[in-house]
Design a protein around this motif. Structure first.
Motif, PDB file in Angstrom:
ATOM      1  N   GLY A 386      74.729  29.937  -6.022  1.00 10.35           N
ATOM      2  CA  GLY A 386      75.429  28.666  -5.971  1.00 10.35           C
ATOM      3  C   GLY A 386      76.535  28.580  -6.985  1.00 10.35           C
ATOM      4  O   GLY A 386      77.081  29.583  -7.417  1.00 10.35           O
ATOM      5  N   PRO A 387      76.893  27.354  -7.423  1.00 12.65           N
ATOM      6  CA  PRO A 387      78.016  27.174  -8.335  1.00 12.65           C
ATOM      7  C   PRO A 387      77.854  28.004  -9.596  1.00 12.65           C
ATOM      8  O   PRO A 387      76.798  28.039 -10.219  1.00 12.65           O
ATOM      9  N   GLY A 388      78.941  28.697  -9.959  1.00  7.36           N
ATOM     10  CA  GLY A 388      78.953  29.484 -11.178  1.00  7.36           C
ATOM     11  C   GLY A 388      78.359  30.868 -11.062  1.00  7.36           C
ATOM     12  O   GLY A 388      78.387  31.623 -12.009  1.00  7.36           O
ATOM     13  N   ALA A 389      77.833  31.207  -9.852  1.00 11.73           N
ATOM     14  CA  ALA A 389      77.188  32.506  -9.701  1.00 11.73           C
ATOM     15  C   ALA A 389      78.099  33.546  -9.106  1.00 11.73           C
ATOM     16  O   ALA A 389      77.687  34.654  -8.852  1.00 11.73           O
ATOM     17  N   ALA A 390      79.337  33.203  -8.860  1.00 14.16           N
ATOM     18  CA  ALA A 390      80.257  34.165  -8.254  1.00 14.16           C
ATOM     19  C   ALA A 390      80.561  35.269  -9.248  1.00 14.16           C
ATOM     20  O   ALA A 390      80.730  35.048 -10.428  1.00 14.16           O
ATOM     21  N   GLY A 391      80.623  36.487  -8.757  1.00 17.42           N
ATOM     22  CA  GLY A 391      80.910  37.630  -9.600  1.00 17.42           C
ATOM     23  C   GLY A 391      81.792  38.612  -8.888  1.00 17.42           C
ATOM     24  O   GLY A 391      82.362  38.318  -7.861  1.00 17.42           O
ATOM     25  N   GLN A 392      81.861  39.828  -9.425  1.00 14.27           N
ATOM     26  CA  GLN A 392      82.739  40.809  -8.820  1.00 14.27           C
ATOM     27  C   GLN A 392      82.297  41.133  -7.408  1.00 14.27           C
ATOM     28  O   GLN A 392      83.116  41.368  -6.535  1.00 14.27           O
ATOM     29  N   ALA A 454      81.941  25.124  -8.692  1.00 11.03           N
ATOM     30  CA  ALA A 454      81.144  24.052  -9.287  1.00 11.03           C
ATOM     31  C   ALA A 454      81.833  22.701  -9.138  1.00 11.03           C
ATOM     32  O   ALA A 454      81.191  21.695  -8.818  1.00 11.03           O
ATOM     33  N   VAL A 455      83.151  22.670  -9.355  1.00 10.78           N
ATOM     34  CA  VAL A 455      83.900  21.415  -9.203  1.00 10.78           C
ATOM     35  C   VAL A 455      83.824  20.918  -7.766  1.00 10.78           C
ATOM     36  O   VAL A 455      83.614  19.722  -7.514  1.00 10.78           O
ATOM     37  N   CYS A 456      83.967  21.832  -6.804  1.00 15.25           N
ATOM     38  CA  CYS A 456      83.918  21.437  -5.391  1.00 15.25           C
ATOM     39  C   CYS A 456      82.540  20.904  -5.018  1.00 15.25           C
ATOM     40  O   CYS A 456      82.417  19.921  -4.286  1.00 15.25           O
ATOM     41  N   ALA A 480      90.254  26.466  -2.441  1.00 14.53           N
ATOM     42  CA  ALA A 480      89.574  25.191  -2.717  1.00 14.53           C
ATOM     43  C   ALA A 480      89.057  24.560  -1.435  1.00 14.53           C
ATOM     44  O   ALA A 480      87.944  24.011  -1.402  1.00 14.53           O
ATOM     45  N   ALA A 481      89.837  24.635  -0.364  1.00 16.01           N
ATOM     46  CA  ALA A 481      89.392  24.073   0.918  1.00 16.01           C
ATOM     47  C   ALA A 481      88.166  24.820   1.434  1.00 16.01           C
ATOM     48  O   ALA A 481      87.232  24.211   1.965  1.00 16.01           O
ATOM     49  N   ARG A 482      88.154  26.150   1.269  1.00 17.52           N
ATOM     50  CA  ARG A 482      86.997  26.922   1.736  1.00 17.52           C
ATOM     51  C   ARG A 482      85.745  26.586   0.930  1.00 17.52           C
ATOM     52  O   ARG A 482      84.649  26.450   1.491  1.00 17.52           O
ATOM     53  N   LEU A 483      85.895  26.434  -0.393  1.00 21.56           N
ATOM     54  CA  LEU A 483      84.743  26.109  -1.227  1.00 21.56           C
ATOM     55  C   LEU A 483      84.188  24.731  -0.896  1.00 21.56           C
ATOM     56  O   LEU A 483      82.978  24.508  -0.947  1.00 21.56           O
ATOM     57  N   LEU A 484      85.068  23.797  -0.577  1.00 22.00           N
ATOM     58  CA  LEU A 484      84.594  22.474  -0.155  1.00 22.00           C
ATOM     59  C   LEU A 484      83.900  22.552   1.203  1.00 22.00           C
ATOM     60  O   LEU A 484      82.835  21.970   1.406  1.00 22.00           O
TER      61      LEU A 484
END
Length: 546
Positions: A386-392, A454-456, A480-484
């Protein structure tokens, strides 16, 4: 008093008139169509390529045009792309993406002497020849594979017409296969054939150097069939990169091999195109239904768009009204979480194309209105990664990253391609715009992407609490649109961008409406002032529209 038979006929006639008024009357201002979040992909056939037909489909609710590619049609598809662009110019408030669906290694039927199709009767003999120049008829047709006779044996079953026609092999020669027709069916040119029970690896040739010509630079999405593993997707990206093309790559899932390696294919792809008909030919029908739900659910979890294809509103190729089963099928796909639905036969060669789009649109809107949005938000908050878990490992092409080690440490850039060991990143202008290789040892900082996610997510939660009616996003890459959109908010998303390619590629995102603004001219207002002006005008337009 009316006789019972006449009364029954009158009731049926009245029902048909009511159905046509309800489902099939074009109404661009229809509230259900305007509120629809799931996107509609229309397959274009020879009779749907003129500007007037394209405009009618756009007014009915088409979001993406699908071009079914085979090698012989590359030049004609370029003309269709130009007509699509001309039609969009006449509807400046609409953006339409173009999907090129490549099934190069599928066995296809050839052309016929008279017309585009022939009617086959059960019990008749029917020959399949490997001479592609042969013009077929009711007794014989060409197939696209020169080694086709070696793939079958006496007693084999061939499923032609995309699975609707069954042929039993009686004899096989060097350049011809003699079969017997098992069921009555209409066979059209360039339809797919499949041999059940034979592994797709033996049929597919893993050779991705397609002869697409300039067509590859004109499309926004490329859906590729016969993807057997993640490396196939990486090779596809590399081929596109060499041609200077950055279309989003969607992997077509239609085989058992694709299902076995689905996680690797999903990780390497920008999205998934689910071919239900292909899966139904590879496994029992009841399992194909469960596979659909599992694939859509997994795509929702990782936040990648999924397109559901095959037999959507199929009867509307001939009938002006959908069946209850077809409406239920569309609604279930929407409730499962699909981002897009593909209309194949109904819009490619059907007589009721606009009606099919309207019927699909309204079925989608009704299903979306019934969804439990609060449960969707709770489910989104519990997703792994989830939010904040994105990595390489979650890098996506087009995203901005920061290199954290090596001689280019601290440099910002944009991901160009991905590979098993990392990817290629084009540095920004301050570092010369160089393209550098990013390995697992070099690493990138995905904190920016994680912060955006996380913001989205918090924006979706806040909108749910405040009962907000609209998300307004200013974006250049569409990130940003995709994350929302991946959190499936109740309120629609209005994305403002000055990038035409981004505007078209966002058409695949569920619930995202796009407004394209002009780019800032040199010597004119600043980019920030232009964005502010666009946002204010967008807010006023949204307020007027309620």
């Amino acid at each position: 008093r009316m006789e019972p038979l006449r009364l029954q006929q009158a009731c049926v006639s009245a029902r048909r008139r009511w159905d046509q008024q309800t489902w099939c009357r074009p109404n661009p201002d229809d509230e259900a169509s305007a509120a629809r979040k799931c996107k509609i992909v229309c397959t274009l056939g020879p009779n749907r390529c003129d500007c007037s037909s394209l405009l009618r489909l756009m007014d009915a609710g088409m979001n993406i045009c699908r071009l079914d590619f085979c090698r012989e049609e590359a030049e004609s598809h370029i003309e269709v792309v130009h007509r699509i662009r001309q039609a969009v110019e006449k509807r400046p408030k609409k953006q339409v993406g173009i999907l090129l669906d490549i099934r190069e290694y599928e066995i296809r039927t050839g052309f016929f002497v008279a017309g585009d199709s022939v009617s086959l009767k059960a019990g008749n003999y029917f020959r399949l020849v490997t001479d592609w120049t042969f013009q077929g008829d009711e007794a014989c047709v060409a197939v696209s594979r020169a080694d086709f006779p070696s793939l079958v044996h006496v007693g084999s079953i061939i499923l032609a017409a995309d699975g609707d026609l069954m042929l039993e092999v009686l004899d096989s020669e060097t350049s011809c296969v003699l079969t017997q027709v098992v069921n009555d069916c209409e066979l059209r040119s360039l339809q797919g054939c499949r041999i059940p029970g034979r592994r797709n690896e033996a049929i597919a040739r893993i050779d991705r150097d397609w002869d697409l010509g300039p067509l590859v630079n004109e499309v926004d999405f490329i859906a590729v069939g016969s993807m057997l593993c993640g490396d196939d997707v990486h090779r596809c990206r590399e081929m596109l990169r060499k041609r200077g093309q950055h279309a989003l790559v969607f992997s077509r899932i239609e085989t058992r091999a694709g299902l076995r390696n689905f996680e690797a294919i999903l990780k390497a792809s920008d999205g998934i195109l689910l071919s239900r008909n292909g899966l139904a030919l590879e496994m029992p029908l009841e399992r194909a239904v469960l596979a659909q739900k599992a694939i859509i659910s997994r795509c929702n979890v990782v936040g990648k768009p999924v397109i559901t294809s095959s037999q959507v509103m199929e009867s509307m190729a001939k009938n002006p009204c959908p069946s209850l089963a077809e409406v239920s099928d569309v609604a279930n796909a929407v409730l499962d979480g699909t981002d897009c639905l593909v209309l194949p036969a109904a819009t490619s060669h059907g007589a009721c194309a606009e009606a099919a789009v309207l019927a699909c649109s309204r079925a989608c809107s009704e299903a979306e209105a019934a969804m439990d949005q609060e449960a969707a938000v709770v489910a989104a908050s519990q997703r792994g990664g989830g939010p904040g878990a994105a990595g390489q490992d979650d890098m996506r092409t087009g995203e901005e990253v920061v290199i954290v080690s090596g001689e280019d440490a601290g440099a910002r850039g944009r991901v160009q391609t991905l590979s098993a060991g990392g990817g290629l990143v084009q540095l920004d202008a301050s570092h010369g715009g160089r393209v550098v290789q990013v390995s697992k040892e070099t690493g990138v900082d995905a904190a920016g992407v994680g912060c955006a996610e996380a913001v989205c997510f918090e924006a979706v939660v806040a909108a749910q609490t405040l009962a907000a009616r609209l998300f307004l996003v200013v974006t250049e890459t569409g990130l940003a649109a995709r994350l929302l959109a991946q959190h499936r908010p109740y309120a629609p998303i209005l994305a403002v961008t000055n990038n035409e390619a981004t505007a078209r590629q966002m058409q695949v995102l569920r619930g995202v409406n796009v407004i394209l603004i002009a780019k800032v001219q040199e010597g004119g207002q600043s980019e920030q002032d232009a964005a502010t002006s666009a946002v204010m005008s967008t807010i006023r337009a949204a307020s007027r529209a309620g």
